[in-house]
Design a protein around this motif. Structure first.
Motif, PDB file in Angstrom:
ATOM      1  N   ASN A 151       0.822  -1.212   0.000  1.00 13.78           N
ATOM      2  CA  ASN A 151       0.000   0.000   0.000  1.00 13.78           C
ATOM      3  C   ASN A 151       0.857   1.263   0.000  1.00 13.78           C
ATOM      4  O   ASN A 151       0.504   2.264  -0.633  1.00 13.78           O
ATOM      5  CB  ASN A 151      -0.928   0.015   1.218  1.00 13.78           C
ATOM      6  N   LEU A 152       1.999   1.224   0.701  1.00 14.16           N
ATOM      7  CA  LEU A 152       2.867   2.406   0.772  1.00 14.16           C
ATOM      8  C   LEU A 152       3.349   2.837  -0.602  1.00 14.16           C
ATOM      9  O   LEU A 152       3.425   4.031  -0.901  1.00 14.16           O
ATOM     10  CB  LEU A 152       4.063   2.116   1.687  1.00 14.16           C
ATOM     11  N   LYS A 153       3.657   1.875  -1.467  1.00 15.62           N
ATOM     12  CA  LYS A 153       4.140   2.249  -2.804  1.00 15.62           C
ATOM     13  C   LYS A 153       3.056   2.966  -3.605  1.00 15.62           C
ATOM     14  O   LYS A 153       3.352   3.862  -4.403  1.00 15.62           O
ATOM     15  CB  LYS A 153       4.656   1.018  -3.550  1.00 15.62           C
ATOM     16  N   VAL A 154       1.786   2.601  -3.355  1.00 18.57           N
ATOM     17  CA  VAL A 154       0.685   3.294  -4.025  1.00 18.57           C
ATOM     18  C   VAL A 154       0.555   4.717  -3.476  1.00 18.57           C
ATOM     19  O   VAL A 154       0.289   5.664  -4.224  1.00 18.57           O
ATOM     20  CB  VAL A 154      -0.638   2.524  -3.847  1.00 18.57           C
ATOM     21  N   VAL A 155       0.753   4.885  -2.170  1.00 15.87           N
ATOM     22  CA  VAL A 155       0.739   6.220  -1.558  1.00 15.87           C
ATOM     23  C   VAL A 155       1.822   7.095  -2.178  1.00 15.87           C
ATOM     24  O   VAL A 155       1.592   8.264  -2.527  1.00 15.87           O
ATOM     25  CB  VAL A 155       0.945   6.114  -0.028  1.00 15.87           C
ATOM     26  N   ILE A 156       3.031   6.534  -2.334  1.00 13.33           N
ATOM     27  CA  ILE A 156       4.151   7.284  -2.908  1.00 13.33           C
ATOM     28  C   ILE A 156       3.862   7.671  -4.352  1.00 13.33           C
ATOM     29  O   ILE A 156       4.122   8.809  -4.774  1.00 13.33           O
ATOM     30  CB  ILE A 156       5.454   6.464  -2.796  1.00 13.33           C
TER      31      ILE A 156
END
Length: 575
Positions: A246-251
């Motif tokens: 999910n963090l990579k989508v946030v970035i």
């Protein structure tokens, strides 16, 4: 990331009464958001005199801009706090709390005593209120966008959420109208003294209506379904940012979408106003009228591009808006100079100004506490040009050279102020500024000359003249501003739907709020201050445009290569 919808049919027919109510109630928060921010931004010069009068005028204005930016700085933290609450307890109650905090903070600014009344306590409270507003706003947008998107039928999320984007600009438009009506009603002198408080006090009406309507709403169906199935997240922050999937989508959402969207937004509506009033010397009343007209013409395009994004996708429209901004900002702002202040544009072209100085004697003149003294010949020369928004180039001179300003073929030497007694420094500065103003006037720069007489002594004072309304091509100015607003509608109209669709329901509020508010709070919110500093450092009135161009280019590359289209994603995916 949310998965593709497996079977949601597009509902036929128009928007129902309940859906209209959902959109309207949710959108009131964004009206509030931009009403308040635009009030503070457009009244920064007055606020600096009211709350930061304990320092010199330049430092006061910088402090006012810093207080303005403080609200943006804490928005990501508000996104974390209220995003978590929204994913834990629900969308409705969370953004009911945020609008109460935001509205009351705005109202209190209108009754806050100024520096002359309570001293340093006044700016401290003002900054505290700005921080509260920023925290509340960090939770407001994500809740409103999520709430509307989760109510929208499949195939219409872009259209539904675009109304939130529309009312953001309507908030700006409303603030302009309130300011203009108040200014006209009480007069400029009274407005500067106390009338500026009225627009802040009027916000309590928006607050009362918004709270009343939001109290009547029900929770979003997606959240109700998730709660009934016992699938709400127990740790939304950890799930959103502690898991790489999910963090990579946030970035990607930050660097490939919201950063570029933010700088295009702030350039088109905030920086354009500052450029008109501070650089091109267009009076505030006229500038606000022209901005208001461009907003009125451009606002329907938010809905148009939101609707179009349901047909062709969100990503192509946002990326095209970034691309057009990158390619056209410089020619558009040059055209704005020619149309708004043709005398200044002609003078810049025929009699360019150049500072020839030893680089070692030139400082970056940022002095927020008003204690530093800039006394070298280079600093004295550049301080004059910066204060009067005169465009200039720099040329290095041998060490020890006294700085000089070239206005076309005329050379005006500066002077060394280090070690001069106060009377001598005042006399030297008076002779230097008078000679420079006269040279600028001879070269065609718009200079105002005022003759006064007191006790039989005649005094002549000079200043840069305001833009001549009789020579201004106002329809062209409004047309250029409309093009800038059109870019805003392209990047901003589809963004809410796309951010909602990127994340699963259980952590959507938290996940989408952080990249949105880092993008808009930091990349966008600091744009006026950053661009102003870049212009001050170089002397080039257009140099600040490199900031939004570079950020928009970053978003264009990352978004094109790595961000996936989302219009067919299922927003009811619980993750």
């Amino acid at each position: 990331m949310a998965h593709a919808s497996t079977g949601g049919a597009v509902r036929a027919g128009g928007i129902t009464g309940e859906e209209k109510k959902v959109i309207f109630a949710s959108s009131l928060g964004t009206v509030f958001e931009w009403y308040d921010f635009y009030l503070y931004g457009s009244l920064a010069a007055i606020i600096s005199k009211q709350f930061f009068s304990g320092v010199n005028p330049t430092a006061a204005f910088i402090f006012a801009l810093m207080a303005f930016a403080a609200g943006f700085a804490v928005r990501p933290f508000g996104a974390l706090v209220f995003g978590r609450l929204g994913d834990l307890v629900g969308r409705k109650y969370t953004f009911l709390v945020t609008i109460l905090i935001m509205g009351l903070s705005t109202f209190i600014v209108g009754i806050l005593p100024n520096y002359e009344t309570i001293g340093v306590t006044a700016p401290i409270i003002l900054i505290g209120l700005r921080l509260l507003q920023g925290l509340a706003l960090g939770g407001e947008y994500g809740g409103a966008a999520t709430y509307v998107a989760e109510h929208a039928p499949d195939g219409k999320r872009g259209l539904f959420t675009s109304w939130i984007q529309t009312t953001a600009t309507l908030g700006l438009f409303l603030s302009l109208l309130v300011i203009l009506v108040t200014r006209t009603s009480v007069g400029e002198e009274a407005f500067a003294a106390w009338g500026w408080r009225i627009p802040f006090l009027v916000s309590v009406i928006l607050l009362a209506v918004s709270v009343w309507i939001r109290m009547t709403l029900s929770e979003s169906p997606a959240f109700q379904k998730m709660k009934s199935e016992g699938k709400t997240s127990k740790a939304p922050i950890k799930e959103s940012f502690g898991q790489w999937s999910n963090l990579k989508v946030v970035i990607l959402a930050l660097f490939g979408l919201t950063a570029g969207q933010a700088v295009v937004w702030y350039t088109g509506q905030f920086y354009a106003l500052f450029f008109l009033t501070q650089t091109l010397k267009v009076d505030g009343f006229t500038a606000n009228i022209m901005i208001a007209l461009s907003l009125a013409i451009g606002t329907p395009f938010f809905v148009l591009f939101g609707w179009l994004s349901d047909k062709i996708g969100r990503k192509p429209i946002i990326m095209l808006g970034c691309l057009l901004s990158i390619l056209t900002y410089f020619p558009l702002f040059h055209a704005l100079t020619n149309a708004a202040n043709p005398a200044l544009a002609q003078a810049i072209a025929t009699a360019p100004v150049k500072v020839v100085a030893d680089p070692a004697t030139c400082s970056f003149q940022f002095n927020p506490v008003g204690t530093s003294k800039f006394t070298t010949s280079c600093d004295i020369a550049k301080a004059f040009l910066a204060k009067n928004s005169v465009n200039y180039e720099n040329e290095a001179a041998p060490a020890g050279t006294v700085a000089a300003i070239h206005v076309g073929d005329t050379v005006i030497p500066s002077y060394e102020g280090t070690g001069l007694a106060a009377d001598a420094a005042k006399a030297a500065n008076g002779a230097f500024e008078t000679g420079l103003f006269q040279s600028l006037q001879t070269a065609g720069y718009p200079v105002a000359v005022k003759e006064t007489e007191k006790d039989g002594v005649k005094t002549t004072t000079y200043s840069m003249a305001p833009a001549d309304l009789s020579k201004m091509n106002q329809p062209l100015v409004v047309g250029i501003l409309f093009v800038l607003v059109l870019y805003v509608t392209m990047v901003y109209g589809p963004i809410a739907a796309m951010l909602v669709e990127m994340f699963p329901t259980r952590i959507r509020y938290t996940s989408m709020s952080l990249p949105y508010h880092i993008g808009n709070g930091w990349f966008g919110g600091f744009l006026p201050t950053t661009a102003f500093a870049m212009v001050a450092a170089t002397g080039d009135i257009y140099y600040g445009l490199w900031y939004p161009i570079v950020v928009a280019a970053m978003t264009l590359v990352i978004g094109t290569l790595f961000v996936r289209e989302t219009k067919d994603n299922d927003v009811h995916d619980l993750g």
